[in-house]
Enzyme design. Sequence first.
Site, short mmCIF file in Angstrom:
data_model
loop_
_atom_site.label_atom_id
_atom_site.label_comp_id
_atom_site.label_asym_id
_atom_site.label_seq_id
_atom_site.Cartn_x
_atom_site.Cartn_y
_atom_site.Cartn_z
N LYS A 8 0.79 -1.50 0.03
CA LYS A 8 -0.04 0.01 -0.33
C LYS A 8 0.75 1.44 -0.35
O LYS A 8 1.96 1.28 0.85
CB LYS A 8 -1.30 0.35 1.22
CG LYS A 8 -1.91 1.14 1.08
CD LYS A 8 -3.12 1.03 2.89
CE LYS A 8 -4.41 2.32 1.86
NZ LYS A 8 -4.83 1.73 3.80
N SER A 60 -9.76 2.02 2.72
CA SER A 60 -8.55 2.11 1.43
C SER A 60 -7.95 1.82 0.93
O SER A 60 -6.88 2.33 0.59
CB SER A 60 -8.31 4.45 2.12
OG SER A 60 -7.13 3.13 3.58
N SER A 72 -10.30 -0.14 6.97
CA SER A 72 -9.63 -0.84 5.47
C SER A 72 -8.94 -1.66 4.85
O SER A 72 -8.45 -1.62 4.30
CB SER A 72 -8.74 0.82 5.24
OG SER A 72 -9.19 1.91 5.32
N1 GLN Z 1 -13.71 4.21 6.24
C1 GLN Z 1 -12.55 4.05 7.43
C2 GLN Z 1 -12.38 6.16 7.17
O1 GLN Z 1 -12.88 6.30 5.95
C3 GLN Z 1 -11.78 3.61 6.97
C4 GLN Z 1 -10.20 3.77 6.50
C5 GLN Z 1 -9.53 3.15 7.09
O2 GLN Z 1 -9.13 2.33 7.72
N2 GLN Z 1 -7.97 4.02 6.78
O3 GLN Z 1 -11.59 6.89 7.55
#
Ligand code: GLN
Length: 481
Positions: free
Chosen positions: A78, A153, A177
């Site tokens: 990532k 994400s 995420s």
């Molecule tokens: N979807 C969640 C957010 O928008 C989780 C993001 C993440 O785990 N980095 O914050």
Amino acid sequence: MELHKLTITEALKGLREGVFTSVELTQALINVMEASQADIHAYVTIDAAGALAQAAECDQRRAAGEDLPLLGVPIAIKDNMNVIGQPCTASSRILEGYVAPYDATVIAKLRAAGAIFLGRTNMDEFALGSTTQTSGFGPTENPVARGCIPGGSSGGSAAAVGGDLAICALGSDTGGSIRQPASHCGIVGVKPTYGRVSRYGIVACASSLDQVGPMTKTVEDAAILMNVISGRDPMDATSLDEAVPDYTTAWKDADPEQPLKGMTFGIPTEYYGEGLDPEVRAFTEAAKERVIALGGTLKEVSLPHSEYGIPTYYICMTAEISANLARFDGVRYGQRVPCDDVIEQYKRTRAEGFGAEVKRRVLLGTFVLSSGYYDAYYNRAQKVRTLIRRDFDQAFAECDALLSPVTPEPAWPLGVYQDDPIRNYLSDVLTVGVNLAGCCAIAIPAGTTQAGKPVGIQLIAPNFGEMTLFKAAKALELPRA
Ligand code: GLN
């Protein structure tokens, strides 16, 4: 044999038996990765030359008799983890051109285990989002449910693994995420216990919630990666000095007929409420039936403060992200809009470098931390976070692990809900609790909807309960198509 479709276990077998070389494996992956960029766009950077050079070195080492847990196995990373010499942008324009000067601890561990770094996967900008559409470099498409979001994400990592554009990948999980995109792309994703895996060298999202974890095609592959990346790191004071078991032994002593014998699975009532898509519900019901068939027991449990999960998470996380992103001011990292006046330079750099979602969260986080609002929002959210943590402790007093859906609905079409942040935030309702509590969870594939969209199920275990997760997940894993 289609080399790019292999799992870690299969790749290691082929490399060890001399069926193919690491250069051949890496080249096969690069071919499909490059060919898929125009439509899937799983990667923000592909380091073909670097990966092939590493692969050639691995082949030489193997020829000289060396073997390591991942020698010659390529992995996708990532874009928020530092890999020395490769760009690291967290998919933000503000970090365009930034090249990592060192390896994150997880990367150093993978490198020592012989892994090859193929490239950087796309993500929501600074890991803020659930769709990979907030990336400053354009969205990623779901390789299985075409035309849909891959989740986020860590959507690039999920799309890479789910689309056979990587053998395996790392993602990071602050509020879901890893698990949510894994579910949307039909792969396995682990959110380790807070403190299990070092965060040193990861672009911080919300430091009290972030954990790095594996995204793989099988449960066994996830256990292999967890063996490599786990453990105490002197460079991360929040990493815990807790022995790392061999996760691949988690299922070794299980009764082949009744592998879940003696295990109780809690069914949290609040995670099966309104708004659950009927097909998602059906897959979780089928998983419950399999638990029984495999010798396990089900028990209704309650996580009474679940309804406060989303507001609590979005207060804690925005507070932390507003502080963590303060360092991106055009002076120390990445892009700068040069101005004579330094304050003006900060403002213009941040105005141009950050996307809309990042700005929204920085504004919200600054607000909840500001004097006069701190007690009403941030402080209160911390208290509710404790109540949520206690809910999990109480539930685990009655069961070994919790079983639930990962997300309320399958992947939705690209572009939909893009201008509706609240709608996006609500899709995290079943994942954020785990991060607030600090415990561990795994998402594994549970099936595919009529429309061809993958759906996962989630297993949640207490702190350092990864062995429980792996044992249960291995038993419930469906045969790969
Ligand atoms: N979807 C969640 C957010 O928008 C989780 C993001 C993440 O785990 N980095 O914050």
